[in-house]
Design an enzyme around this catalytic site. Structure first.
Site, short mmCIF file in Angstrom:
data_model
loop_
_atom_site.label_atom_id
_atom_site.label_comp_id
_atom_site.label_asym_id
_atom_site.label_seq_id
_atom_site.Cartn_x
_atom_site.Cartn_y
_atom_site.Cartn_z
N ASN A 10 0.78 -1.28 0.05
CA ASN A 10 0.15 0.00 0.05
C ASN A 10 0.78 1.43 -0.38
O ASN A 10 1.45 1.59 1.09
CB ASN A 10 -0.88 0.26 1.17
CG ASN A 10 -1.72 1.22 1.17
OD1 ASN A 10 -2.05 1.89 0.45
ND2 ASN A 10 -2.25 1.46 2.51
N TRP A 11 0.94 1.78 -1.06
CA TRP A 11 1.95 3.09 -1.33
C TRP A 11 1.26 4.15 -0.46
O TRP A 11 2.04 5.21 -0.42
CB TRP A 11 1.90 3.24 -3.00
CG TRP A 11 2.66 2.27 -3.55
CD1 TRP A 11 3.30 1.21 -3.06
CD2 TRP A 11 3.18 2.39 -4.88
NE1 TRP A 11 3.62 0.51 -4.19
CE2 TRP A 11 3.78 1.14 -5.04
CE3 TRP A 11 3.09 3.33 -5.89
CZ2 TRP A 11 4.03 0.80 -6.61
CZ3 TRP A 11 3.47 3.15 -7.17
CH2 TRP A 11 3.95 1.65 -7.32
N LYS A 12 0.09 4.27 -0.31
CA LYS A 12 -0.64 5.57 0.22
C LYS A 12 -0.46 6.61 -0.51
O LYS A 12 -0.21 6.59 -1.79
CB LYS A 12 -0.09 5.63 1.71
CG LYS A 12 -0.10 4.34 2.67
CD LYS A 12 0.18 4.60 4.24
CE LYS A 12 -0.35 3.21 4.80
NZ LYS A 12 -0.13 3.36 6.24
N HIS A 102 -9.43 1.24 5.34
CA HIS A 102 -8.18 1.30 5.78
C HIS A 102 -8.35 2.40 7.41
O HIS A 102 -9.33 3.32 6.98
CB HIS A 102 -7.09 1.66 5.00
CG HIS A 102 -5.85 1.71 5.52
ND1 HIS A 102 -5.09 2.81 6.50
CD2 HIS A 102 -4.75 0.89 5.27
CE1 HIS A 102 -3.99 2.50 6.62
NE2 HIS A 102 -3.70 1.34 6.04
N GLU A 104 -6.76 4.85 8.26
CA GLU A 104 -6.75 6.12 7.94
C GLU A 104 -7.89 6.84 7.19
O GLU A 104 -8.19 7.72 7.29
CB GLU A 104 -5.32 6.23 6.87
CG GLU A 104 -4.15 5.91 7.71
CD GLU A 104 -3.05 5.60 6.67
OE1 GLU A 104 -1.84 5.48 7.18
OE2 GLU A 104 -3.31 5.75 5.51
N GLU A 172 -5.02 -4.82 10.91
CA GLU A 172 -4.20 -3.75 10.86
C GLU A 172 -4.58 -3.18 12.34
O GLU A 172 -5.04 -2.40 12.47
CB GLU A 172 -4.11 -2.86 9.83
CG GLU A 172 -3.78 -3.59 8.42
CD GLU A 172 -3.19 -2.16 7.63
OE1 GLU A 172 -1.93 -2.38 7.13
OE2 GLU A 172 -3.96 -1.19 7.43
N GLY A 178 2.78 2.13 11.48
CA GLY A 178 3.65 3.35 11.25
C GLY A 178 4.11 4.02 12.56
O GLY A 178 4.81 5.21 12.50
N SER A 218 3.63 -1.82 10.49
CA SER A 218 5.19 -2.31 10.82
C SER A 218 5.74 -3.32 10.19
O SER A 218 6.64 -3.97 10.97
CB SER A 218 5.42 -1.76 12.43
OG SER A 218 4.92 -0.59 12.66
N GLY A 239 3.14 -1.19 4.30
CA GLY A 239 2.83 0.20 4.21
C GLY A 239 4.34 0.86 3.85
O GLY A 239 4.76 0.71 2.50
N GLY A 240 4.87 1.32 4.61
CA GLY A 240 6.27 2.28 4.53
C GLY A 240 7.26 1.32 3.66
O GLY A 240 8.00 1.84 2.99
#
Length: 260
Positions: A10-12, A102, A104, A172, A178, A218, A239-240
């Site tokens: 997931n590049w966000k 998600h 967010e 999640e 994050g 994470s 994610g990151g």
């Protein structure tokens, strides 16, 4: 029933369309150089909307074995909904998956469980596989226990869909996204097992046996294998770490560098 692991990036809101080309090419070549067994793990990338057409063109032209997904979709199929993206549009771009619910989106856009359920319906209506995200905050975990929030969110999301619907569930924990904090493999397994039980209750045992349940929060190359050893964890929503080609490739290759 054997469930093919899914590693999803997931590049966000990261990487413009030019950066997306460079990233996908580097990831592809990194995996090729490492003799990645494409049949062992399914790889999916979820770029921003503005990148999807570019990534689709590259994947098709170079025959890159990555599935394509979107980060959200509208409950509506078309009409006067400024800024919204229809599932029909995503399907025309050969998207296979779409992330729904998600944390967010729930936090910043105030998406309710009911709205998430409507988006699940919209995805299925257009032949997209919804990646239904559930998870609790630390406060919710302390108040209600480790499984209650995720179970309740998934129960609503699955209402009204057929037993043969193709879905993915992603657990999640909000407190681990994050933050550098990570649920232990045992904690992830406890919740994922409870989520599989929800699928069984709502859609039946056969659906529960084939539905892939991912862990996200994470995730890194150093911890992915420990999660993948758990019987109800079928992959990861990353994610990151999915924005760093070498690191994401190492996550995808978890079977190679650690015996799982």
């Amino acid at each position: 029933m054997s469930r093919k692991p899914l590693i999803a990036g997931n590049w966000k809101m990261n990487l413009d369309h030019l950066q997306a080309v460079a990233f996908v090419q580097k990831l592809h070549w990194t995996l090729k150089d490492a003799a990645h067994e494409s049949d062992a793990v399914e790889v999916a990338v979820f770029p921003p909307f503005t990148d999807i057409r570019t990534v689709q063109t590259l994947v098709d032209a170079d025959k890159i074995p990555f599935a394509l997904g979107a980060q959200d979709l509208s409950t509506q199929d078309s009409g006067a909904y400024t800024g919204e993206i229809s599932g029909a549009f995503l399907k025309k771009l050969d998207a296979s998956y779409v992330i729904i619910g998600h944390s967010e989106r729930r936090q910043y856009h105030h998406e309710t469980d009911e709205l998430v359920g409507a988006k699940v319906q919209a995805a299925l209506r257009h032949g997209l596989v919804p990646v239904v995200c559930v998870g609790e905050t630390l406060e919710q975990r302390e108040e209600s226990g480790p499984t209650a929030v995720s179970v309740a969110q998934l129960e609503v999301a699955l209402q009204g869909i057929s037993a043969d619907a193709d879905i993915v569930v992603a657990y999640e924990p909000v407190w681990a996204i994050g933050t550098g904090q990570v649920a232990s493999p045992e904690q992830a397994q406890e919740v994922c097992a409870a989520l599989r039980a929800v699928v069984a209750d709502v859609l039946g045992e056969e659906a529960a046996a084939r539905t892939r349940i991912l862990y996200g929060g994470s995730v890194k190359s150093g911890n992915i294998a420990s999660f993948m050893r758990e019987p109800d964890v079928d992959g990861a929503l990353v994610g990151g770490a999915s924005l760093v080609a070498d690191e994401f490739a190492a996550i995808i290759r978890y079977q190679k560098h650690v015996g799982v």
